[in-house]
Enzyme design. Structure first.
Site, PDB file in Angstrom:
ATOM      1  N   LYS A  17       0.815  -1.214   0.000  1.00 10.88           N
ATOM      2  CA  LYS A  17       0.000   0.000   0.000  1.00 10.88           C
ATOM      3  C   LYS A  17       0.857   1.276   0.000  1.00 10.88           C
ATOM      4  O   LYS A  17       2.069   1.219   0.084  1.00 10.88           O
ATOM      5  CB  LYS A  17      -0.947  -0.015   1.201  1.00 10.88           C
ATOM      6  CG  LYS A  17      -1.969  -1.154   1.135  1.00 10.88           C
ATOM      7  CD  LYS A  17      -2.879  -1.050  -0.090  1.00 10.88           C
ATOM      8  CE  LYS A  17      -4.076  -1.974  -0.029  1.00 10.88           C
ATOM      9  NZ  LYS A  17      -3.770  -3.389  -0.256  1.00 10.88           N
TER      10      LYS A  17
HETATM   11  C1  LIG Z   1      -9.974  -2.529  -1.555  1.00  7.79           C
HETATM   12  C2  LIG Z   1      -9.352  -3.227  -0.394  1.00  7.79           C
HETATM   13  N1  LIG Z   1      -9.978  -3.231   0.786  1.00  7.79           N
HETATM   14  C3  LIG Z   1      -9.451  -3.820   1.865  1.00  7.79           C
HETATM   15  C4  LIG Z   1      -8.238  -4.466   1.797  1.00  7.79           C
HETATM   16  C5  LIG Z   1      -7.704  -5.150   3.015  1.00  7.79           C
HETATM   17  O1  LIG Z   1      -6.519  -4.586   3.462  1.00  7.79           O
HETATM   18  P1  LIG Z   1      -5.638  -5.350   4.562  1.00  7.79           P
HETATM   19  O2  LIG Z   1      -4.724  -6.267   3.837  1.00  7.79           O
HETATM   20  O3  LIG Z   1      -4.902  -4.245   5.271  1.00  7.79           O
HETATM   21  O4  LIG Z   1      -6.563  -6.066   5.460  1.00  7.79           O
HETATM   22  C6  LIG Z   1      -7.536  -4.498   0.596  1.00  7.79           C
HETATM   23  C7  LIG Z   1      -6.237  -5.178   0.511  1.00  7.79           C
HETATM   24  O5  LIG Z   1      -5.584  -5.279  -0.469  1.00  7.79           O
HETATM   25  C8  LIG Z   1      -8.108  -3.868  -0.537  1.00  7.79           C
HETATM   26  O6  LIG Z   1      -7.481  -3.896  -1.728  1.00  7.79           O
END
Ligand SMILES: Cc1ncc(COP(=O)(O)O)c(C=O)c1O
Length: 424
Positions: A226
Site C-alpha cells: 500500500k
Molecule cells: C480494496 C481493499 N480493501 C481492503 C483491503 C484489506 O486490506 P488489509 O490487507 O490491510 O486487510 C484491501 C487489501 O488489499 C483492498 O485492496
C-alpha cells in the site's frame, strides 16, 4: 546501473534507515505490543488529516464545526472494516451495499457479522461504485421490503461501503446523498486512498476533504504493497464518538482498558472488565513505529508515484491498443485497459492474459485488480449471480492490467516497463 537480468516486481515497499532505526528503538525499549508508539501514530495521523479539513461534500456537520477525528490503529484494514460495521450494529438480516469490483475483505467482513453483501456495479468510465447503480439497488430492496418479492426480500438496507479503487475517490457527494435519503451508514474502504482529497463528483482535488474522513467511518490499509506501509496494519477513522468508543474496546478483546493503560497509567491496575466478546485487532508498537516514519514521508512517496504515472501517461496515451488509467488519486495502482481483450475466464484465453504472460517473460511483474467478487464461487453460489449481472465490473475485469508503480522504481526501470508494454 539497471540490471536487465533482474525482474521488476509488481510492488515493493519503500523503507530505509529511518524505518530501521524506528524498529530498533522499539525493540530496545522493552515494549513491543500496542503502547506509546501506536498512540503517537494515531495522534500524528489525526493531525495530518485534520489539517484544513473543511468538508464541502460531507455527510457530517457544516464546515468549521466538525467534531474531532478519531484515528484508531488496527492490525489490518480488514479488521478495521469489521470493527466499523460491528460498531454500527450490522448483523443478520441487514443488507450492506458494496462494489463487486473490490478485494474480498470488503465483503467478507459483512458476512463475518451474518449480514448480506449486495453488490453494486461500477461506472462505465470509472473503477468505482456507480451512484445510479447504488440508488437502483437500494430502491429495489426497499420495494422488496414493501411487499414486492425479489431475492433480497426481508433484508434491511443498513450501510454502504464505497471503495476508492486505486486511490481514486468515489463520487462521495452522490453516494452520501443516497445514503442520507435511505438512512444508510457510510463506511469508506479507503485501503488504497491515502493520502488523497476527494473532489465534488468523484476524482481528486486540492481542496476537498480527505478520502476516508467523509463517511461515518473510513479505513486505510498499511499492507506491504500500500501507499504507506507497516507490513500489515490499518487505521480506522471516525468523527462519531459512539463508534470510536466501541471500536477502541472491540479491537482489544472487548476489554474496557488498553494493556498500555493497565500497566503504565498513573492509575495502573491489574483489574479490567470484558464488556463484549471482542477481537484481537490491535497494532503493535513495532509496526506503529514504522508507520510514523512512513506517515512523515507520505507526500514525498505520493509525488514519486505521481512522477511514474506521468511517465506512463505520456508513453501510453493516444495508443490504439489501450485506454490509460483514470487520472489522479493516491496512485496506489496504475491500470491499463486493453481494448477488445476477449473473455479471460478459465478455458477461454484472452488477449489480456497473454499480454500479462508476455510481460512476465520480459521480467515485468503485473497484477489484476480485481477479479469481481460476484465471479467468486462463494458469492456466486450464495447469491445466484452470473457474470453479466454486474456487466461493467465483469467487462472492466476482462480488460484490466495493473503495472508496477512503487516509490523507488528507477527511471531505467520505468523505461523498461514502458518498452516492454509497447513491444507486446
Ligand atoms: C480494496 C481493499 N480493501 C481492503 C483491503 C484489506 O486490506 P488489509 O490487507 O490491510 O486487510 C484491501 C487489501 O488489499 C483492498 O485492496
Amino acid at each position: 546501473m539497471e540490471d536487465f537480468a533482474q525482474p521488476i516486481p509488481f510492488a515493493r515497499p519503500f523503507t530505509g534507515r529511518e524505518e530501521e532505526e524506528a524498529v530498533l528503538r522499539v525493540l530496545r525499549s522493552g515494549w513491543l505490543t500496542t503502547g506509546k508508539e501506536a498512540l503517537a501514530f494515531e495522534k500524528e495521523f489525526a493531525a495530518f488529516l485534520s489539517n484544513n479539513d473543511e468538508l464541502p461534500n460531507s455527510k457530517n456537520d457544516a464546515p468549521g464545526c466538525l467534531p474531532p477525528l478519531h484515528c484508531l490503529a488496527v492490525n489490518s484494514a480488514t479488521s478495521g472494516l469489521h470493527l466499523a460495521l460491528e460498531a454500527l450494529g450490522i448483523g443478520p438480516g441487514d443488507a450492506v451495499f458494496l462494489p463487486s469490483y473490490t478485494f474480498t475483505s470488503t465483503a467478507e467482513v459483512v458476512r463475518y457479522l451474518g449480514a448480506e453483501a449486495v453488490f453494486v456495479d461500477i461506472g462505465r468510465d470509472s473503477y468505482n461504485m456507480d451512484p445510479a447503480a447504488l440508488e437502483a439497488a437500494v430502491s429495489r430492496l426497499h420495494s422488496a421490503g414493501n411487499g414486492a418479492k425479489n431475492s433480497f426480500s426481508g433484508l434491511r438496507p443498513r450501510a454502504v461501503i464505497p471503495v476508492h479503487i486505486g486511490g481514486v475517490p468515489c463520487d462521495m457527494e452522490a453516494i452520501c446523498a443516497i445514503a442520507g435519503s435511505y438512512g444508510l451508514a457510510v463506511v469508506e474502504d479507503a485501503a488504497h486512498a491515502f493520502p488523497v482529497r476527494a473532489g465534488k463528483s468523484g476524482g481528486n482535488t486540492a481542496e476537498g476533504p480527505w478520502a476516508g474522513t467523509i463517511g461515518d467511518a473510513g479505513v486505510f490499509s498499511f499492507y506491504a504493497t500500500k501507499t504507506i506501509t507497516t507490513g500489515e496494519g490499518g487505521m480506522v477513522l471516525t468523527r462519531r464518538e459512539d463508534l470510536a468508543k466501541r471500536i477502541s474496546v472491540m479491537r482489544s478483546h472487548g476489554i474496557d482498558r488498553t494493556v498500555w493503560n493497565r500497566y503504565t497509567d498513573n492509575n495502573a491496575s491489574w483489574y479490567y472488565e470484558v464488556i463484549a466478546p471482542g477481537f484481537k485487532y490491535n497494532l503493535p508498537d513495532l509496526l506503529a513505529a514504522i508507520g510514523r516514519v512512513q506517515l512523515g514521508r507520505a507526500m514525498e512517496l505520493l509525488s514519486m508515484r505521481e512522477s511514474i504515472a506521468r511517465r506512463y501517461d505520456a508513453a501510453f496515451k493516444n495508443r490504439e491498443a489501450f485506454i490509460i488509467a483514470p487520472p489522479g488519486g493516491a496512485r496506489h495502482l496504475y491500470t491499463l485497459r486493453l481494448r477488445n481483450p476477449g473473455c479471460p475466464l478459465k478455458g477461454n484465453p484472452s488477449k489480456r492474459d497473454s499480454f500479462i504472460e508476455k510481460l512476465r517473460s520480459r521480467g515485468i511483474g503485473t497484477s489484476v485488480h480485481f477479479i469481481p467478487l460476484h465471479l467468486m464461487p462463494y458469492y456466486r453460489e450464495r447469491y445466484g449471480l452470473k457474470a453479466e449481472d454486474l456487466r461493467e465490473s465483469y467487462r472492466r475485469f476482462t480488460e484490466t492490467v495493473s503495472l508496477p508503480i512503487w516509490p523507488g522504481m528507477t527511471s531505467a526501470q520505468v523505461d523498461r516497463v514502458i518498452a516492454a508494454v509497447l513491444s507486446v
